[in-house]
Design a protein around this motif. Structure first.
Motif, short mmCIF file in Angstrom:
data_model
loop_
_atom_site.label_atom_id
_atom_site.label_comp_id
_atom_site.label_asym_id
_atom_site.label_seq_id
_atom_site.Cartn_x
_atom_site.Cartn_y
_atom_site.Cartn_z
N PHE A 1 0.85 -1.19 0.00
CA PHE A 1 0.00 0.00 0.00
C PHE A 1 0.89 1.24 0.00
O PHE A 1 1.82 1.35 0.79
CB PHE A 1 -0.89 -0.02 1.25
N VAL A 2 0.60 2.17 -0.92
CA VAL A 2 1.39 3.40 -1.02
C VAL A 2 0.45 4.60 -1.00
O VAL A 2 -0.50 4.68 -1.80
CB VAL A 2 2.24 3.44 -2.31
N VAL A 3 0.71 5.53 -0.08
CA VAL A 3 -0.01 6.81 -0.07
C VAL A 3 0.79 7.79 -0.92
O VAL A 3 1.95 8.09 -0.62
CB VAL A 3 -0.18 7.35 1.37
N CYS A 4 0.19 8.25 -2.00
CA CYS A 4 0.84 9.23 -2.89
C CYS A 4 0.30 10.60 -2.53
O CYS A 4 -0.82 10.96 -2.90
CB CYS A 4 0.53 8.91 -4.36
N ASP A 5 1.08 11.37 -1.76
CA ASP A 5 0.62 12.66 -1.24
C ASP A 5 0.97 13.78 -2.22
O ASP A 5 2.05 14.35 -2.17
CB ASP A 5 1.26 12.92 0.13
N GLU A 6 0.02 14.07 -3.11
CA GLU A 6 0.22 15.09 -4.15
C GLU A 6 1.59 14.94 -4.83
O GLU A 6 2.39 15.89 -4.85
CB GLU A 6 0.05 16.50 -3.56
N PRO A 7 1.89 13.78 -5.38
CA PRO A 7 3.24 13.51 -5.89
C PRO A 7 3.61 14.29 -7.14
O PRO A 7 4.77 14.27 -7.55
CB PRO A 7 3.20 12.00 -6.18
N ILE A 8 2.63 14.96 -7.77
CA ILE A 8 2.93 15.67 -9.02
C ILE A 8 2.72 17.17 -8.93
O ILE A 8 3.05 17.90 -9.86
CB ILE A 8 2.09 15.11 -10.20
N SER A 9 2.20 17.67 -7.81
CA SER A 9 1.83 19.09 -7.74
C SER A 9 3.03 20.03 -7.80
O SER A 9 2.90 21.18 -8.20
CB SER A 9 1.02 19.36 -6.47
N ALA A 10 4.23 19.56 -7.40
CA ALA A 10 5.42 20.42 -7.43
C ALA A 10 6.19 20.30 -8.75
O ALA A 10 7.24 20.91 -8.91
CB ALA A 10 6.34 20.07 -6.26
N LEU A 11 5.64 19.52 -9.70
CA LEU A 11 6.36 19.26 -10.95
C LEU A 11 5.79 20.08 -12.11
O LEU A 11 4.63 20.49 -12.09
CB LEU A 11 6.27 17.77 -11.31
N ASP A 12 6.61 20.29 -13.13
CA ASP A 12 6.14 20.94 -14.36
C ASP A 12 5.04 20.09 -14.98
O ASP A 12 5.06 18.86 -14.89
CB ASP A 12 7.28 21.07 -15.37
N VAL A 13 4.10 20.77 -15.65
CA VAL A 13 2.96 20.07 -16.26
C VAL A 13 3.43 19.01 -17.24
O VAL A 13 2.86 17.92 -17.33
CB VAL A 13 2.03 21.09 -16.96
N SER A 14 4.51 19.30 -17.99
CA SER A 14 5.01 18.34 -18.98
C SER A 14 5.54 17.06 -18.33
O SER A 14 5.57 16.00 -18.97
CB SER A 14 6.14 18.98 -19.80
N GLN B 1 4.17 11.97 -17.11
CA GLN B 1 5.17 10.91 -17.08
C GLN B 1 5.19 10.20 -15.73
O GLN B 1 5.27 8.97 -15.66
CB GLN B 1 6.56 11.51 -17.34
N VAL B 2 5.12 10.98 -14.65
CA VAL B 2 5.15 10.40 -13.30
C VAL B 2 3.89 9.59 -13.03
O VAL B 2 3.94 8.49 -12.46
CB VAL B 2 5.36 11.50 -12.24
N VAL B 3 2.73 10.11 -13.45
CA VAL B 3 1.47 9.39 -13.26
C VAL B 3 1.47 8.08 -14.05
O VAL B 3 1.06 7.03 -13.54
CB VAL B 3 0.26 10.28 -13.66
N ASN B 4 1.96 8.12 -15.29
CA ASN B 4 2.05 6.90 -16.10
C ASN B 4 3.01 5.88 -15.47
O ASN B 4 2.74 4.67 -15.49
CB ASN B 4 2.50 7.23 -17.52
N LEU B 5 4.11 6.38 -14.88
CA LEU B 5 5.05 5.50 -14.18
C LEU B 5 4.36 4.81 -13.01
O LEU B 5 4.50 3.60 -12.81
CB LEU B 5 6.26 6.30 -13.69
N LEU B 6 3.60 5.58 -12.23
CA LEU B 6 2.89 5.00 -11.08
C LEU B 6 1.89 3.93 -11.53
O LEU B 6 1.76 2.88 -10.88
CB LEU B 6 2.16 6.11 -10.30
#
Length: 329
Positions: free
Chosen positions: A178-191, A195-200
């Protein structure tokens, strides 16, 4: 094995932070960050948790993992009640539950090389060391799409997206379920976000992971989640399958959020009606008396101002906390 393949079950979870005042620092109130939240997450599922900043979603994620000690309520993980476990029993269970943090710039120790950052969980839990540890770290870096040769580099040498991949590799080091993903993309560039969501998503398929995905970007949550819970001021307003939520939202707050999500078709976008909420989000230290959304709701009635609506199923697997929504409608 949990009933119906449920991995995590949260029952009436509350996390209140005390407010102290006066010379003796007595408690004069409480910030009700999480105030009676209940839901289940099935094995291999992604439950999206969305809401405005300050609604308590990150606190809920940390309280589920016992990083914040809950004020009350229960959290079951594989039928074990986490809130009752001793510190040692919880430590032994930690490898099965991990967290990916929001800010890849702040969550990685700048003084440690990548190899030490990713390998540290295995060293702390005494799982492996030496050559075996180095091989495992290289394997984890490959898993998240990074070159194992980066093992001796430091965080400042990487972009935000690469740092978040390092954070993901660290979270996977102990083979969690079980992994809690706490806003894992909000600090990243939109581009980089996609990529990170697809990796997850790829990692979930490969490793059979179960996610609680916390975010405020509804379109990204729709992309990765199976079901979505909408949170407002410490409470869940609506929870259902992602398609049901987007095609037929029942709660007025969910309707306003969905109306703000852009649609690719200009024709459809032109016909859509935006639901713009007035007023400010109340303080979690002084929430409204009845429904927490009553001060901003366009459909408010007298009952909403006095009585807290019951969080209940109004359709199969569709939960809503609203007096205006009837069962079977």
């Amino acid at each position: 094995m949990s009933e119906n393949g449920v991995l995590v079950r949260v029952v009436n979870l509350k996390k209140h932070f005390p407010i102290t005042g006066g010379l003796l620092a007595r408690q004069v109130g409480a910030v009700k960050a999480v105030d009676g939240v209940s839901f289940e997450i099935k094995r291999g599922e992604t439950l999206g948790l969305v809401g405005e900043s300050g609604c308590g979603k990150s606190t809920a994620g940390r309280a589920i993992l016992q990083l914040h000690k809950p004020t009350s309520g229960q959290v079951f993980f594989e039928d074990m009640e986490l809130t009752r476990l001793s510190a040692e029993a919880l430590r032994r269970l930690r490898p099965k539950m991990q967290m990916i943090f929001q800010d890849p710039y702040a969550s990685l120790n700048p003084r440690h090389a990548v190899g030490k950052i990713v390998g540290e969980p295995m060293v702390i839990h005494g799982i492996m060391k030496g050559k075996e540890l180095e091989e495992r770290v290289a394997e984890l870096l490959r898993l998240v799409g990074m070159n194992p040769a980066y093992i001796r580099r430091f965080p400042h040498e990487f972009s935000g997206g690469q740092r978040q991949r390092i954070g993901i590799a660290r979270a996977l080091a102990l083979n969690p379920r079980f992994v809690v993903c706490d806003e894992p993309i909000s600090a990243l560039d939109v581009s980089i976000q996609a990529q990170v969501v697809n990796l997850l998503q790829d990692l979930q398929g490969q490793l059979g992971l179960t996610y609680l995905f916390i975010a405020h970007d509804l379109s990204m949550v729709k992309h990765i989640s199976h079901r979505i819970a909408v949170m407002y001021l410490g409470k869940i307003m609506e929870l259902c399958d992602k398609n049901a939520l987007f095609n037929d939202p029942l709660h007025p707050y969910t309707q306003s959020l969905i109306s703000a999500v852009p649609v690719p078709s200009p024709k459809v976008e032109k016909k859509r009606q935006r639901i713009i909420l007035t007023g400010e989000v109340p303080s979690p230290a002084r929430p409204p008396k009845g429904c927490v959304f009553s001060s901003r709701c366009p459909l408010v009635i007298d009952k909403c101002l006095e009585i807290v609506p019951e969080y209940r199923p109004v359709r199969p697997a569709h939960f809503v906390a609203c007096h205006r929504v009837d069962s079977g409608t």
